[in-house]
Design an enzyme around this catalytic site. Structure first.
Site, mmCIF file in Angstrom:
data_model
loop_
_atom_site.group_PDB
_atom_site.id
_atom_site.type_symbol
_atom_site.label_atom_id
_atom_site.label_comp_id
_atom_site.label_asym_id
_atom_site.label_seq_id
_atom_site.Cartn_x
_atom_site.Cartn_y
_atom_site.Cartn_z
ATOM 1 N N GLU A 333 0.951 -0.463 -0.100
ATOM 2 C CA GLU A 333 0.228 0.266 -0.051
ATOM 3 C C GLU A 333 0.925 1.445 -0.407
ATOM 4 O O GLU A 333 0.553 2.323 0.822
ATOM 5 C CB GLU A 333 -0.511 -0.166 1.244
ATOM 6 C CG GLU A 333 -1.550 -1.599 1.357
ATOM 7 C CD GLU A 333 -2.887 -1.408 2.149
ATOM 8 O OE1 GLU A 333 -3.911 -1.907 2.265
ATOM 9 O OE2 GLU A 333 -2.398 -0.814 2.864
HETATM 10 N N1 IFG Z 1 -4.173 -4.006 4.786
HETATM 11 C C1 IFG Z 1 -2.766 -3.683 5.197
HETATM 12 C C2 IFG Z 1 -3.307 -3.790 6.642
HETATM 13 C C3 IFG Z 1 -3.942 -4.043 7.229
HETATM 14 C C4 IFG Z 1 -5.029 -4.684 6.509
HETATM 15 C C5 IFG Z 1 -6.526 -4.628 8.333
HETATM 16 C C6 IFG Z 1 -1.475 -5.708 4.134
HETATM 17 C C7 IFG Z 1 -1.095 -6.532 3.335
HETATM 18 C C8 IFG Z 1 -5.389 -3.945 5.816
HETATM 19 N N2 IFG Z 1 -1.557 -3.810 4.866
HETATM 20 O O1 IFG Z 1 -3.120 -6.478 4.808
HETATM 21 O O2 IFG Z 1 -1.516 -2.431 7.326
HETATM 22 O O3 IFG Z 1 -4.646 -2.438 7.836
HETATM 23 O O4 IFG Z 1 -7.067 -5.986 7.221
#
Ligand code: IFG
Length: 511
Positions: A333
């Site tokens: 992200e």
């Molecule tokens: N995605 C984000 C996390 C977390 C997650 C919560 C990944 C690799 C959503 N990145 O999962 O930091 O915020 O479900």
């Protein structure tokens, strides 16, 4: 008075000798073994463990395993059994912990055999780790309660006769704990480690830094914890691990044959660092601390040299206190980093990890920066990226969010948790086939599975237990056997019994 003592002791003596070990036949199929061992043969006669039973071994590895079993029995029954250092597997009424180097020819260093008959129990492996995994199975063979028989003061324990041959299909069986959104004490992390070890999980991935918190002391950049560790999601007081605390966690995990993989997420998910040091920001101004739940808004400054000095110092210090082979760089992200900058940054940072004799692990997003077969890619949301990573030769750990993200609600009645990857019931967590993930072309590059528990909405050990158990128990079996059982109802039957063991440990699992 004297005579009465003589009579009493004679009585006890005769009773003692008149004690005949009862013949007990139990069916090993009634024991709730999870993960289900590779092969389980029933043998009619049970082994009866009593005060005369002795644990034998003649190796350090065996002594370690014998003590693990003995202390576990003591904690659940206040019954201690003597551990003697001798190797004579012909000895009856004994549990033998044997190291057999021939086992090292087998595909897994965690392989073991467990043979139980009315005379003795024989636990054999090529390694201490394999014996340790076998002890978890032996603990699951123990009846819930000991038998009280007339002639005896102490309880006796009937262990079903069986021949077990066991070895994991997937070598990497992990749990991730996000200690950045909310901070968890060393004690809480150790409690989670205790529970994970019961199910042969062998890796703990600690998500140590994110937008809301920096949780590991870096002596060359002290403000990372002074400022970056001072808060959490919701504005709580945060916290952090000193390097001594971290070493304490690592040592504790190592005792249970669990490898710790530290993650410092970069270049995104870095607001805690950016709020701590103005120079890490492209505009030279520190950001505000962040206590919300958004993602994808932060980025280290790719163009500045100081960024790479920072990354080098962090990885150097972390590598020095991490015995495991991997440092996890996150890489997910990074929406505030241009594609070009993202690749430039990672291509400069990968060699830093290797310089400190560690290998790179990262979320699947990092495959766009060019990776090699020494990298472990963690697949979480985008099959295309996961497959692209495998196509570059990377090893793959599967954490498909719709099946493994323990921060997802069980259903809409669950107060804790998020919903973006969909609800994950106990059944959904178990009923998926890891080896059919991504493309079967890369089946051999799948080294394991991992269950992430993100902590935006999770802030206590009770919350961790509720969200992880029982879903991670299903994951532990998928990791060990690489698949679900043919008859899934057998798993749920065993799970129901296994949860009684968690009751004894006061685990706050979801009923
Ligand atoms: N995605 C984000 C996390 C977390 C997650 C919560 C990944 C690799 C959503 N990145 O999962 O930091 O915020 O479900």
């Amino acid at each position: 008075m004297k005579n009465i003592n003589i009579i009493l002791s004679l009585l006890v003596l005769t009773c003692f000798s008149c004690y005949e070990k009862p013949e007990v036949s139990l069916d090993v199929k009634d024991s709730a073994l999870i993960p289900l061992p590779t092969e389980v043969e029933t043998y009619s006669q049970a082994f009866v463990l009593d005060q005369e039973t002795v644990l034998y071994t003649s190796s350090d590895e065996g002594l370690y395993a014998a003590n693990e079993f003995s202390s576990s029995l003591a904690s659940t029954s206040n019954q201690t059994i003597p551990v003697r250092i001798a190797m004579d597997i012909s000895k009856p009424n004994a549990i033998h912990f044997v190291v057999d180097k021939d086992f090292l020819q087998l595909s897994s260093k965690e392989a073991y055999t467990l043979s139980v008959n009315e005379q003795r129990i024989l636990l054999t492996s090529g390694t201490q780790e394999g014996l340790y995994r076998g002890v978890q199975t032996l603990k699951q063979l123990m009846p819930f309660v000991g038998l009280k028989i007339a002639e005896r003061k102490e309880l006796i324990w009937a262990i079903p006769g069986c021949e077990i041959k066991d070895s994991p299909v997937l070598a990497y069986r992990g749990a991730m704990l996000d200690v950045a959104r909310h901070f968890f004490s060393v004690k809480d992390v150790k409690r989670y480690i205790d529970l994970l070890s019961l199910y042969k999980i062998n890796t703990l991935h600690l998500h140590l830094a994110d937008d809301q918190g920096w949780r590991i002391e870096i002596t060359s950049w002290p403000k990372l914890t002074e400022i970056g560790g001072s808060t959490a999601v919701g504005g709580g007081s945060g916290g952090y691990y000193s390097q001594e605390d971290y070493k304490d966690i690592v040592a504790y995990a190592t005792q249970k044959h669990i490898t710790v993989i530290p993650e410092i997420d970069m270049p995104g998910h870095t607001n805690a660092a950016l709020a701590s040091y103005p120079e890490l920001n492209c505009n030279g101004k520190a950001t505000e601390l962040y206590t919300g739940m958004r993602v994808g808004f932060s980025s280290l400054c790719v163009d500045k040299e100081v960024t790479y000095t920072f990354v080098d110092d962090v990885i150097r210090e972390l590598a020095a206190i991490t015995p495991g082979n991997y440092i996890h760089l996150g890489g997910d992200e990074s929406h505030a980093t241009s594609k070009k900058d993202y690749s430039t940054f990672l291509q400069k940072v990968f060699p830093i990890v290797n310089k400190y004799n560690k290998q790179v692990m990262g979320w699947e997003d990092i495959q766009s920066a060019g990776i090699d077969s020494s990298t472990i890619i963690q697949h979480w949301t985008d099959e295309k990226k996961g497959i692209a990573a495998a196509a570059q030769g990377a090893k793959v750990v599967l954490s498909p969010a719709p099946y493994t993200y323990l921060d997802m609600k069980y259903d809409d009645s669950t107060k804790l948790g998020l919903t973006w990857a969909g609800a994950i019931s106990i059944e959904k967590a178990y009923e998926w086939e890891p080896l059919e993930s991504l493309s079967t072309t890369y089946r051999d590059q799948i080294i394991g599975i991992e269950s992430p528990l993100w902590s935006e909405t999770v802030s206590t050990i009770q919350d961790i237990e509720f969200m992880a158990f029982p879903r991670i128990i299903g994951h532990s079996e998928l990791g060990w056997n690489g698949k679900t059982r043919k008859d899934k109802t057998e798993y749920y039957k065993d799970l129901k019994k296994d949860l009684k063991r968690l009751d004894r440990r006061n685990v706050n699992y979801k009923k």
